[in-house]
Design an enzyme around this catalytic site. Structure first.
Site, short mmCIF file in Angstrom:
data_model
loop_
_atom_site.label_atom_id
_atom_site.label_comp_id
_atom_site.label_asym_id
_atom_site.label_seq_id
_atom_site.Cartn_x
_atom_site.Cartn_y
_atom_site.Cartn_z
N GLY A 12 137.78 77.01 -1.23
CA GLY A 12 138.65 75.76 -1.89
C GLY A 12 139.71 76.56 -2.36
N ASP A 13 140.62 75.89 -2.33
CA ASP A 13 141.57 76.72 -3.74
C ASP A 13 142.59 77.44 -3.01
OD1 ASP A 13 141.02 75.27 -5.93
OD2 ASP A 13 139.57 76.37 -6.90
N HIS A 42 143.65 68.66 -5.94
CA HIS A 42 144.81 69.39 -5.22
C HIS A 42 146.22 69.26 -5.88
CE1 HIS A 42 142.39 68.91 -1.10
NE2 HIS A 42 142.09 69.59 -1.57
N ARG A 137 119.40 55.69 -0.70
CA ARG A 137 119.89 54.40 -0.65
C ARG A 137 119.93 53.87 -1.71
NH1 ARG A 137 117.27 56.27 4.07
NH2 ARG A 137 116.28 57.90 2.68
N THR A 250 139.17 72.09 -13.88
CA THR A 250 138.30 72.18 -15.09
C THR A 250 139.24 73.54 -15.59
OG1 THR A 250 137.45 74.52 -14.37
CG2 THR A 250 136.28 72.17 -13.86
N GLY A 251 139.72 74.20 -15.56
CA GLY A 251 140.67 75.28 -16.49
C GLY A 251 139.59 76.52 -16.48
N ARG A 254 139.45 81.53 -12.72
CA ARG A 254 139.25 81.86 -11.18
C ARG A 254 139.07 83.06 -10.89
NH1 ARG A 254 143.35 78.02 -8.40
NH2 ARG A 254 143.09 76.37 -8.15
P1 IMP Z 1 130.02 71.11 -8.16
O1 IMP Z 1 130.79 70.51 -6.27
O2 IMP Z 1 130.92 69.98 -9.11
O3 IMP Z 1 128.37 70.50 -7.84
O4 IMP Z 1 130.32 72.75 -8.18
C1 IMP Z 1 129.16 73.06 -7.30
C2 IMP Z 1 130.00 74.46 -7.09
O5 IMP Z 1 130.90 74.71 -5.74
C3 IMP Z 1 130.90 75.31 -8.13
O6 IMP Z 1 131.02 76.62 -8.13
C4 IMP Z 1 132.36 74.82 -8.08
O7 IMP Z 1 132.52 75.78 -9.10
C5 IMP Z 1 132.43 74.69 -6.67
N1 IMP Z 1 133.63 74.13 -6.61
C6 IMP Z 1 133.30 72.55 -6.80
N2 IMP Z 1 134.68 71.81 -5.89
C7 IMP Z 1 135.36 73.36 -5.69
C8 IMP Z 1 136.89 73.22 -5.37
O8 IMP Z 1 137.77 72.07 -5.42
N3 IMP Z 1 136.67 74.37 -5.55
C9 IMP Z 1 136.80 74.85 -5.83
N4 IMP Z 1 135.57 75.40 -5.96
C10 IMP Z 1 134.49 74.20 -6.36
MG MG Z 2 141.01 73.12 -6.08
#
Ligand code: IMP
Ligand code: MG
Length: 333
Positions: A12-13, A42, A137, A250-251, A254
């Site tokens: 991601g990111d 995003h 469900r 979430t701030g 990374r």
């Molecule tokens: P959750 O999906 O919020 O439960 O997070 C599970 C894992 O996925 C964690 O390591 C999060 O940091 C990562 N994660 C979830 N969504 C994102 C995203 O949009 N970008 C980057 N990491 C993500």
């Molecule tokens: Mg992102």
């Protein structure tokens, strides 16, 4: 286009928001469908303003684009309504009647779980618990929620009709393949499959309807939360190299590592990528900042692009060279 799936190649990111905003303005996009949920943000720079969107599709920057939220998504009502207000898209956004709902209790369950919070590093937005409830469900769906009534749509039908009519349609994935529940670094993953095929499935579009799979890879890799990150460098080193980022949602800091060709190859394979968008090239080669043509790039940057194409067997069609939607090299004809 006409039907393009945009998917993340790492954790991601990767800069999907920026690529989506470029395509929305440039093509221009007729329909943009968002998948996934509020754990993903995003980031989009538009008219000098920064948006970190958790629900509204990135295609909002083109004012004629129809915006849709897929049946496979999980909607957090408050974030949705706030973002609709913020972006002024009330008259052109729809939510599939079968999208499921994240409730306050789901976020509380995320935060109360030492395993999810500590070991996995959840974003705490409640997506995992909401998905669990859906699988049992017993989830609430968008069609059950009075505040969502004005937005209810049949996203699969609308999207397929738009594709059949030859319109420009973008299916917007969230997160990246290495956070996939199936193909990622389990258990350090999110609660859904993040592959191109899963993006189609969340929307209700069959594989034969897709023309392009645009895989977004960043010029270096980052990851928030826990789990393996091959080649990881220290925070100090990341700061020195200009690779240090904090999460848009979430701030959190990374973590960072250099580009990994083996992982990129696997991402291309699983997503069936037809094209690559390489983002943030200016972060590894500052001389690339704002470049709009391939010829402007320094020789090392050209070499990296050539290596990626050679090793993955996939063209690097778009190259990001700065935060603005138009800081980009478009190598598609
Ligand atoms: P959750 O999906 O919020 O439960 O997070 C599970 C894992 O996925 C964690 O390591 C999060 O940091 C990562 N994660 C979830 N969504 C994102 C995203 O949009 N970008 C980057 N990491 C993500
Ligand atoms: Mg992102």
């Amino acid at each position: 286009m006409p039907c393009t799936v945009i998917a993340g190649g790492f954790w991601g990111d990767e800069g999907k928001g920026k690529i989506i905003s470029y395509l929305a303005l440039k093509e221009p996009l007729d329909v943009c469908v968002r998948t996934g949920s509020v754990n993903a943000a995003h980031t989009i720079w538009y008219q000098g303003k920064r948006y970190a969107l958790h629900m509204v599709p990135g295609g909002f920057v083109h004012e004629k684009c129809r915006l849709l939220i897929a049946a496979g998504s999980n909607v957090e009502i408050k974030s949705f309504l706030e973002e609709v207000e913020l972006t002024g898209v009330k008259s052109r956004i729809g939510v599939d009647s079968q999208a499921s709902i994240i409730e306050e209790k789901h976020a509380e369950q995320d935060k109360a779980s030492a395993y999810l919070k500590g070991t996995i590093g959840t974003t705490g937005r409640g997506v995992g618990p909401a998905v669990e409830e859906r699988a049992r469900r017993s989830a609430k769906l968008a069609r059950d929620i009075p505040e969502l009534k004005p937005y209810i749509a049949d996203v699969a039908t609308e999207t397929n009709k738009a594709i059949d009519a030859g319109k420009n349609v973008l299916l917007e994935g969230t997160q990246g393949i290495l956070l996939s529940l199936f193909h990622g670094t389990y258990p350090y993953v999110t609660s859904r499959d993040t592959s191109a095929a899963a993006i189609c499935s969340e929307v209700g579009v069959g594989p034969t309807k897709v023309d392009n799979v645009l895989l977004v890879l960043k010029s270096f890799m980052t990851r928030v939360g826990t789990g393996p990150l091959p080649g990881e460098i220290s925070k100090e080193e990341a700061q020195k190299r200009g690779w240090f980022e904090t999460a848009a949602g979430t701030g959190r800091d990374r973590r960072a590592a250099p580009f990994n060709f083996e992982l990129a190859k696997k991402a291309v394979m699983i997503n069936g990528a037809t094209q690559i968008a390489l983002t943030k090239l200016d972060c590894i080669y500052p001389k690339c900042q704002g470049a709009r043509t391939f010829n402007e790039l320094p020789v090392e940057a050209k070499q990296l692009i050539n290596d990626i194409e050679k090793q993955t067997g996939t063209p690097v069609a778009l190259v990001g060279t700065g935060p603005d939607a138009l800081d980009l090299i478009d190598r598609r004809q």
